[in-house]
Write an enzyme that holds these catalytic residues in place. Structure first.
Site, PDB file in Angstrom:
ATOM      1  NE  ARG A 171      -4.208  -1.619   0.160  1.00 30.93           N
ATOM      2  CZ  ARG A 171      -4.305  -2.892  -0.212  1.00 30.93           C
ATOM      3  NH1 ARG A 171      -3.272  -3.495  -0.756  1.00 30.93           N
ATOM      4  NH2 ARG A 171      -5.438  -3.539  -0.061  1.00 30.93           N
ATOM      5  CB  SER A 247      -8.971  -1.400   3.808  1.00 36.91           C
ATOM      6  OG  SER A 247      -9.310  -2.705   3.475  1.00 36.91           O
ATOM      7  CD  GLU A 344      -5.982   1.241   1.963  1.00 34.63           C
ATOM      8  OE1 GLU A 344      -6.307   2.275   1.346  1.00 34.63           O
ATOM      9  OE2 GLU A 344      -6.419   0.114   1.716  1.00 34.63           O
TER      10      GLU A 344
HETATM   11  N1  EPU Z   1     -11.647 -10.766   9.619  1.00 39.32           N
HETATM   12  C1  EPU Z   1     -12.281 -10.694  10.827  1.00 39.32           C
HETATM   13  N2  EPU Z   1     -13.319  -9.806  10.963  1.00 39.32           N
HETATM   14  C2  EPU Z   1     -13.728  -9.007   9.948  1.00 39.32           C
HETATM   15  C3  EPU Z   1     -13.091  -9.092   8.699  1.00 39.32           C
HETATM   16  C4  EPU Z   1     -12.030  -9.982   8.555  1.00 39.32           C
HETATM   17  O1  EPU Z   1     -11.936 -11.410  11.776  1.00 39.32           O
HETATM   18  O2  EPU Z   1     -14.652  -8.208  10.164  1.00 39.32           O
HETATM   19  C5  EPU Z   1     -10.497 -11.673   9.449  1.00 39.32           C
HETATM   20  C6  EPU Z   1     -10.778 -12.698   8.382  1.00 39.32           C
HETATM   21  O3  EPU Z   1     -11.320 -13.849   8.920  1.00 39.32           O
HETATM   22  C7  EPU Z   1      -9.407 -12.942   7.806  1.00 39.32           C
HETATM   23  C8  EPU Z   1      -8.685 -11.647   7.997  1.00 39.32           C
HETATM   24  O4  EPU Z   1      -9.389 -10.915   8.981  1.00 39.32           O
HETATM   25  O5  EPU Z   1      -8.721 -13.924   8.548  1.00 39.32           O
HETATM   26  C9  EPU Z   1      -8.469 -10.873   6.721  1.00 39.32           C
HETATM   27  O6  EPU Z   1      -9.705 -10.430   6.192  1.00 39.32           O
HETATM   28  P1  EPU Z   1      -9.930 -10.201   4.628  1.00 39.32           P
HETATM   29  O7  EPU Z   1      -9.493 -11.388   3.863  1.00 39.32           O
HETATM   30  O8  EPU Z   1     -11.325  -9.730   4.454  1.00 39.32           O
HETATM   31  O9  EPU Z   1      -8.901  -9.063   4.209  1.00 39.32           O
HETATM   32  P2  EPU Z   1      -8.338  -7.749   4.924  1.00 39.32           P
HETATM   33  O10 EPU Z   1      -6.968  -8.046   5.390  1.00 39.32           O
HETATM   34  O11 EPU Z   1      -9.285  -7.224   5.929  1.00 39.32           O
HETATM   35  C10 EPU Z   1      -7.241  -6.874   2.721  1.00 39.32           C
HETATM   36  C11 EPU Z   1      -7.174  -5.577   1.968  1.00 39.32           C
HETATM   37  C12 EPU Z   1      -8.454  -5.364   1.171  1.00 39.32           C
HETATM   38  C13 EPU Z   1      -8.608  -6.522   0.203  1.00 39.32           C
HETATM   39  C14 EPU Z   1      -8.666  -7.823   1.016  1.00 39.32           C
HETATM   40  C15 EPU Z   1      -8.757  -9.051   0.146  1.00 39.32           C
HETATM   41  C16 EPU Z   1      -5.750  -4.088   3.266  1.00 39.32           C
HETATM   42  C17 EPU Z   1      -5.692  -2.872   4.123  1.00 39.32           C
HETATM   43  N3  EPU Z   1      -6.975  -4.462   2.888  1.00 39.32           N
HETATM   44  O12 EPU Z   1      -8.282  -6.743   3.683  1.00 39.32           O
HETATM   45  O13 EPU Z   1      -8.312  -4.161   0.423  1.00 39.32           O
HETATM   46  O14 EPU Z   1      -9.777  -6.391  -0.570  1.00 39.32           O
HETATM   47  O15 EPU Z   1      -7.468  -7.935   1.822  1.00 39.32           O
HETATM   48  O16 EPU Z   1      -7.535  -9.295  -0.467  1.00 39.32           O
HETATM   49  O17 EPU Z   1      -4.702  -4.640   2.937  1.00 39.32           O
HETATM   50  C18 EPU Z   1      -8.736  -1.830   0.453  1.00 39.32           C
HETATM   51  O18 EPU Z   1      -7.507  -1.681   0.460  1.00 39.32           O
HETATM   52  O19 EPU Z   1      -9.516  -0.837   0.446  1.00 39.32           O
HETATM   53  C19 EPU Z   1      -9.275  -3.165   0.491  1.00 39.32           C
HETATM   54  C20 EPU Z   1     -10.577  -3.406   0.578  1.00 39.32           C
END
Ligand code: EPU
Length: 351
Positions: A171, A247, A344
């Site tokens: 990012r 995010s 972010e």
């Molecule tokens: N999780 C929770 N609670 C929640 C949401 C997620 O416990 O409310 C846990 C999930 O179970 C999982 C982990 O957190 O183990 C990661 O969640 P997720 O796969 O949804 O991804 P994220 O890390 O929250 C990142 C990116 C997103 C991208 C997704 C999918 C960043 C800051 N965000 O989110 O990007 O779509 O991975 O690859 O790196 C964005 O940048 O605007 C964005 C949406």
């Protein structure tokens, strides 16, 4: 170019927040951009370049300078036969910074070009993609960017930055540094493969494939795009329905030793490798399971019910409402885990 005055910016940001721009201009090509930059220089105005407005919290006071809405469009395709610099079995796709990102991804998938499919349905524009090195489902845009073309705001010089010069990381890129902020991105060149195995390693995609009992032959390039669109539609709020910027925080990267200490207290805390001795922790997991913010709401601002990393404007939330909630979230994570959450999204004001 036509320069307008006192244009409200809330309709130009996906958070639906923002006061007026003192001056506002839409640029459709390099010449328009040059004119706009000259205007700002003559008047000594600060400049803010707006793409899709999907990763910002714009000040309620607006922007006391010139807001340039980048609508430079056009997509061209170069094969090795047209340009010897294009590697074997790839196409160089050059897109105007103002192209809408997801429509652009759709076009590359229709042309059967591999590389951007897991980045489907990300809001924003082509020009914004390299700035924060957008990423999703195990791919970052840095793996496909060949070059970024950008104009220097003061000299008007058009420069080309190689992938290495863009200095991409999670990012982040050169374009987020003070030096990089002196440039306006005009076009981006991507190297996309003619044949590849789509990247379906990410947990959510694997889960989807299992649940829908998809066989390997079913998982075409277009199918991967469709899967990602389906997952995102269920997990993330649509910018059509709510004010949001996706995010709100980055996933923190911390030393392994710190993670191991946290595991004593939170044995279920997930992590991903992030280089030697470092791990990346999903901030959403902490905000959800440790701080209980999922679905939390204060007036018109809240945390999305399906994703604790996403803030939502349910109606008339202000910049201040969003910042207050973000501060509370940062404070809770700090108190419970000693982790410093970094934003972010970018806060924009003229100062
Ligand atoms: N999780 C929770 N609670 C929640 C949401 C997620 O416990 O409310 C846990 C999930 O179970 C999982 C982990 O957190 O183990 C990661 O969640 P997720 O796969 O949804 O991804 P994220 O890390 O929250 C990142 C990116 C997103 C991208 C997704 C999918 C960043 C800051 N965000 O989110 O990007 O779509 O991975 O690859 O790196 C964005 O940048 O605007 C964005 C949406």
């Amino acid at each position: 170019v036509t320069i307008s005055e006192n244009v409200l910016l809330n309709t130009y940001t996906t958070f639906r927040i923002g006061g007026p721009a003192r001056f506002f201009v839409v640029v459709k090509n390099i010449l328009d951009l040059t004119d706009a930059l000259v205007f700002a220089q003559q008047k000594g105005l600060p400049i803010f370049v707006l793409g899709g407005g999907s990763n910002i919290v714009m000040s309620d006071n607006g922007f006391d300078g010139l807001v340039i809405k980048n609508e430079i469009t056009g997509i061209t395709f170069q094969e090795k036969a047209d340009n010897p610099d294009v590697p074997e079995n790839t196409t160089l796709v050059i897109a105007g910074a103002g192209e809408e990102w997801d429509a652009f991804v759709g076009t590359t998938v229709e042309k059967n070009l591999f590389g951007l499919e897991t980045l489907s349905l990300i809001p924003g524009t082509v020009g914004a993609a390299p700035v924060q090195n957008i990423g999703a489902y195990g791919t970052e845009v840095k793996t496909t960017v060949r070059f970024v073309e950008a104009m220097h705001k003061e000299t008007g010089e058009l420069c080309t930055f190689t992938n290495a010069q863009c200095d991409f990381s999670y990012r982040n890129s050169f374009f987020k540094t003070p030096e990089g902020k002196k440039y306006v991105i005009t076009r981006v060149g991507f190297i996309l493969k003619h044949h590849d195995k789509p990247n379906i390693s990410y947990r959510d995609i694997q889960k989807y494939i299992e649940e829908h009992k998809l066989a390997e032959v079913d998982i075409t390039l277009q199918k991967v795009r469709d899967i990602v669109i389906d997952i995102r539609t269920n997990k993330l709020p649509s910018v059509k329905d709510y004010g949001t910027a996706g995010s709100f925080f980055k996933n923190p990267i911390i030393p392994k030793a710190e993670y191991e200490a946290l595991l004593q207290q939170y044995p279920m805390m997930p992590h991903y490798p992030a280089g030697e001795e470092l791990v990346k922790i999903p901030a959403a997991w902490i905000l959800d399971n440790v701080c209980g913010f999922k679905g939390y709401r204060e007036g018109d601002v809240g945390v999305y019910k399906n994703q604790a990393l996403v803030l939502v404007n349910y109606g008339n939330a202000t910049e201040k409402d969003v910042k207050n909630l973000a501060e509370k979230m940062i404070a809770c994570v700090k108190e419970k885990t000693n982790i410093n959450l970094e934003r972010e999204v970018e806060y924009i004001s003229e100062k």
